[in-house]
Design a protein around this motif. Structure first.
Motif, PDB file in Angstrom:
ATOM      1  N   PRO A  88      -1.245 -43.958  48.898  1.00 34.51           N
ATOM      2  CA  PRO A  88      -0.557 -44.253  47.632  1.00 34.51           C
ATOM      3  C   PRO A  88       0.956 -44.110  47.786  1.00 34.51           C
ATOM      4  CG  PRO A  88      -1.480 -42.053  47.578  1.00 34.51           C
ATOM      5  CD  PRO A  88      -1.976 -42.680  48.850  1.00 34.51           C
ATOM      6  N   PHE A  89       1.667 -44.732  46.865  1.00 38.07           N
ATOM      7  CA  PHE A  89       3.129 -44.631  46.879  1.00 38.07           C
ATOM      8  C   PHE A  89       3.527 -43.164  46.715  1.00 38.07           C
ATOM      9  CE2 PHE A  89       7.415 -45.022  44.968  1.00 38.07           C
ATOM     10  CZ  PHE A  89       7.996 -45.853  45.917  1.00 38.07           C
ATOM     11  N   PRO A  90       4.394 -42.641  47.584  1.00 34.79           N
ATOM     12  CA  PRO A  90       4.729 -41.204  47.555  1.00 34.79           C
ATOM     13  C   PRO A  90       5.388 -40.773  46.245  1.00 34.79           C
ATOM     14  CG  PRO A  90       5.411 -42.211  49.632  1.00 34.79           C
ATOM     15  CD  PRO A  90       5.042 -43.332  48.713  1.00 34.79           C
ATOM     16  N   TRP A  95       8.450 -37.767  49.077  1.00 31.19           N
ATOM     17  CA  TRP A  95       9.670 -38.392  49.591  1.00 31.19           C
ATOM     18  C   TRP A  95      10.596 -37.342  50.205  1.00 31.19           C
ATOM     19  CZ3 TRP A  95       9.790 -42.861  51.294  1.00 31.19           C
ATOM     20  CH2 TRP A  95       9.186 -43.946  50.654  1.00 31.19           C
ATOM     21  N   GLN A  96      10.617 -36.165  49.642  1.00 30.64           N
ATOM     22  CA  GLN A  96      11.374 -35.073  50.265  1.00 30.64           C
ATOM     23  C   GLN A  96      10.859 -34.807  51.671  1.00 30.64           C
ATOM     24  OE1 GLN A  96      11.599 -31.361  48.252  1.00 30.64           O
ATOM     25  NE2 GLN A  96      13.182 -32.005  46.837  1.00 30.64           N
ATOM     26  N   GLU A  97       9.549 -34.726  51.792  1.00 34.39           N
ATOM     27  CA  GLU A  97       8.947 -34.453  53.103  1.00 34.39           C
ATOM     28  C   GLU A  97       9.237 -35.572  54.086  1.00 34.39           C
ATOM     29  OE1 GLU A  97       4.897 -34.019  51.943  1.00 34.39           O
ATOM     30  OE2 GLU A  97       5.140 -31.944  51.228  1.00 34.39           O
ATOM     31  N   ILE A  98       9.172 -36.826  53.622  1.00 34.95           N
ATOM     32  CA  ILE A  98       9.494 -37.957  54.480  1.00 34.95           C
ATOM     33  C   ILE A  98      10.945 -37.886  54.929  1.00 34.95           C
ATOM     34  CG2 ILE A  98       9.820 -40.465  54.471  1.00 34.95           C
ATOM     35  CD1 ILE A  98       7.355 -40.602  52.598  1.00 34.95           C
ATOM     36  N   GLY A 124      19.291 -38.943  52.930  1.00 32.53           N
ATOM     37  CA  GLY A 124      18.136 -39.393  52.167  1.00 32.53           C
ATOM     38  C   GLY A 124      17.612 -40.748  52.598  1.00 32.53           C
ATOM     39  N   PRO A 125      16.439 -41.153  52.084  1.00 33.74           N
ATOM     40  CA  PRO A 125      15.822 -42.434  52.446  1.00 33.74           C
ATOM     41  C   PRO A 125      15.969 -43.507  51.379  1.00 33.74           C
ATOM     42  CG  PRO A 125      14.164 -41.005  51.540  1.00 33.74           C
ATOM     43  CD  PRO A 125      15.484 -40.281  51.412  1.00 33.74           C
TER      44      PRO A 125
END
Length: 343
Positions: A88-90, A95-98, A124-125
């Motif tokens: 699923p979409f994070p 997103w922090q973990e990514i 950040g991403p």
């Protein structure tokens, strides 16, 4: 939608996060002369810089890094190995973990291993958003951006690879105040604010100077600069004092050598106090800076999540005045002194 996350994360760096929606078809031209608009985020590579002016970020475009920009790409990460076709979409936490797993390392390498965890850049991403995620897109653009103490984005000029990362502002910039009475993003000086920046001081090169050495030097230097900036005005008569920031060892190791002198109101019950107007000498010549002054922060529609900069990474936290003189707030990493007497 394209999401923006900021995380100053692995290798002992501070964890910071925010997420902002970006339209997928925003900005850019077309590939190979085609008629379909291409989101610049989807083709950006390391070293590219992106900018926008609209609150909904619908005009996002690639720009030369010497021009004003709000995001500098440091690398492209494929996260499909940890987020397969059915994933699923994070959410924000994921997103922090990514960001920590993929973008912290990419950005650290992009900067040649030198990153100031208390400096002006956050990590950040950028991702392609939930729709393209559902179609299997797992490419993430990692990057750097500059944020104010309360999370608003600030313009950057020049590649981060060659910039001093010190968290400083140009003389004449005023920093606002939050509801919690901590330092806010840049505002017009006519509005309530915590500090007015009166100067930028380069610290001497060489080995890291202990906070006591920095304070001894900055006490005299900032007093001189403040008198010059104000035309010798009586700050105490307005319940104002001269203050300054010191640099932490981690910042020094990353090459940060600049610090700010500033004027602020005398604290009340260990909390910052808002004041209005400028202390600049009205008869002084106009201030000149190499870039347009950071007078306001860029805000986006539909922001969610925590501020880009946590309170622990603000340039000036809530002071704890003492009767014996300035106190160093060592827990912030960006050491800040708050003199309680006019200097």
């Amino acid at each position: 939608m394209v999401m923006l996350g900021a995380f100053a994360g692995a290798f002992g760096l501070l964890a910071l996060s925010t997420f902002t929606s970006w339209p997928v078809g925003a900005g850019g031209g077309s590939l190979q002369g085609g008629s379909t608009p291409v989101n610049p985020v989807l083709v950006a590579q390391a070293g590219d810089c992106l900018n926008w002016t609209r609150k909904d970020l619908s005009d996002i475009a690639k720009v030369d890094c010497s021009a004003q920009h709000l995001f500098e790409v440091t690398g492209v990460a494929d996260i499909s190995s940890s987020h397969g076709p059915q994933a699923p979409f994070p959410d924000d936490v994921q997103w922090q973990e990514i960001s920590q797993e993929y973008c912290a390392r990419a950005s650290l390498e992009y900067l040649g291993g030198e990153f100031d965890p208390f400096g002006k850049y956050t990590v950040g991403p950028l991702n392609a958003g939930s729709r393209l995620w559902g179609e299997g897109d797992r490419a993430v653009r990692c990057g750097l951006q500059v944020a104010g103490p309360a999370g608003g984005l600030l313009p950057a000029y020049g590649t981060a690879r060659t910039q001093d990362q010190s968290d400083v502002y140009d003389p004449g910039v005023c920093l606002g105040i939050t509801e919690a009475r901590s330092v806010g993003d840049p505002v017009e000086c006519a509005k309530p604010h915590t500090y007015e920046i009166v100067g930028v001081v380069p610290l001497a090169p060489g080995d890291y100077p202990a906070p006591e050495q920095q304070e001894e030097f900055l006490a005299g230097e900032c007093d001189r600069i403040a008198k010059e900036y104000t035309g010798g005005a009586d700050l105490r008569a307005r319940d104002l004092v001269v203050a300054w920031d010191t640099r932490a060892p981690e910042s020094w190791a990353a090459g940060s050598r600049l610090t700010n002198c500033k004027v602020g109101a005398i604290p009340e019950n260990n909390l910052l106090v808002a004041w209005e107007g400028s202390v600049r000498n009205p008869d002084a010549p106009p201030l000149t800076t190499s870039n347009p002054p950071q007078t306001t922060a860029v805000q986006q529609d539909e922001p969610t999540g925590a501020p880009l900069h946590s309170q622990s990474n603000s340039a000036s936290g809530s002071p704890t005045p003492t009767s014996s003189g300035p106190e160093t707030t060592a827990s912030t990493g960006t050491s800040t002194t708050e003199p309680t007497t006019t200097r």
